[in-house]
Motif scaffolding. Structure first.
Motif, short mmCIF file in Angstrom:
data_model
loop_
_atom_site.label_atom_id
_atom_site.label_comp_id
_atom_site.label_asym_id
_atom_site.label_seq_id
_atom_site.Cartn_x
_atom_site.Cartn_y
_atom_site.Cartn_z
N TRP A 259 0.84 -1.20 0.00
CA TRP A 259 0.00 0.00 0.00
C TRP A 259 0.88 1.25 0.00
O TRP A 259 0.61 2.21 -0.73
N HIS B 238 0.42 5.39 -1.01
CA HIS B 238 -0.57 5.72 0.02
C HIS B 238 0.08 5.71 1.39
O HIS B 238 1.06 5.04 1.61
N ARG C 11 -5.56 1.16 4.49
CA ARG C 11 -6.46 1.44 3.37
C ARG C 11 -7.67 2.20 3.90
O ARG C 11 -8.07 2.03 5.05
N SER D 186 -12.07 9.92 0.79
CA SER D 186 -11.48 8.94 -0.12
C SER D 186 -12.40 8.71 -1.32
O SER D 186 -13.62 8.70 -1.19
N GLU E 33 -9.99 4.69 -4.78
CA GLU E 33 -9.05 4.40 -3.70
C GLU E 33 -9.61 3.36 -2.74
O GLU E 33 -8.90 2.43 -2.34
N GLY F 67 -7.96 -0.38 -2.59
CA GLY F 67 -7.44 -0.83 -1.31
C GLY F 67 -8.05 -2.16 -0.89
O GLY F 67 -7.34 -3.08 -0.45
#
Length: 89
Positions: A31, A36, A40, A48, A52, A56
């Motif tokens: 990740w 990022h 997540r 978000s 995304e 994730g």
């Protein structure tokens, strides 16, 4: 329940815990490598995007499935080599 399967249960349980910890570490590294920070995003995170959140979730699911499968298979093979019986047979 067959004795071989019964004896394998604690090994499987311990391997599962270790695999979960390993999968979490691998996911966090992947990740971060994807650019990022932190964990997540949760589905309800207002800041978000859909992309995304879904990316994730997908990356995490793939990593956890691969690690779980590898750990399960590996622990079964080690058990078979040491004990001489495939777990569950």
């Amino acid at each position: 329940m067959k004795p071989a399967l019964l004896a394998y249960k604690p090994i499987s349980f311990g391997a599962g815990i270790a695999g979960g910890l390993l999968a979490g570490m691998v996911f966090r590294k992947v990740w971060r490598a994807m650019g990022h920070e932190g964990d997540r995003p949760q589905p309800t995170a207002a800041d978000s995007s859909w992309a995304e959140v879904l990316t994730g979730a997908a990356v995490e699911a793939v990593i956890f499935a691969l690690v779980k499968t590898a750990v399960d298979r590996g622990s079964a093979e080690v058990y078979h080599r040491v004990i001489g019986v495939w777990p569950g047979k």
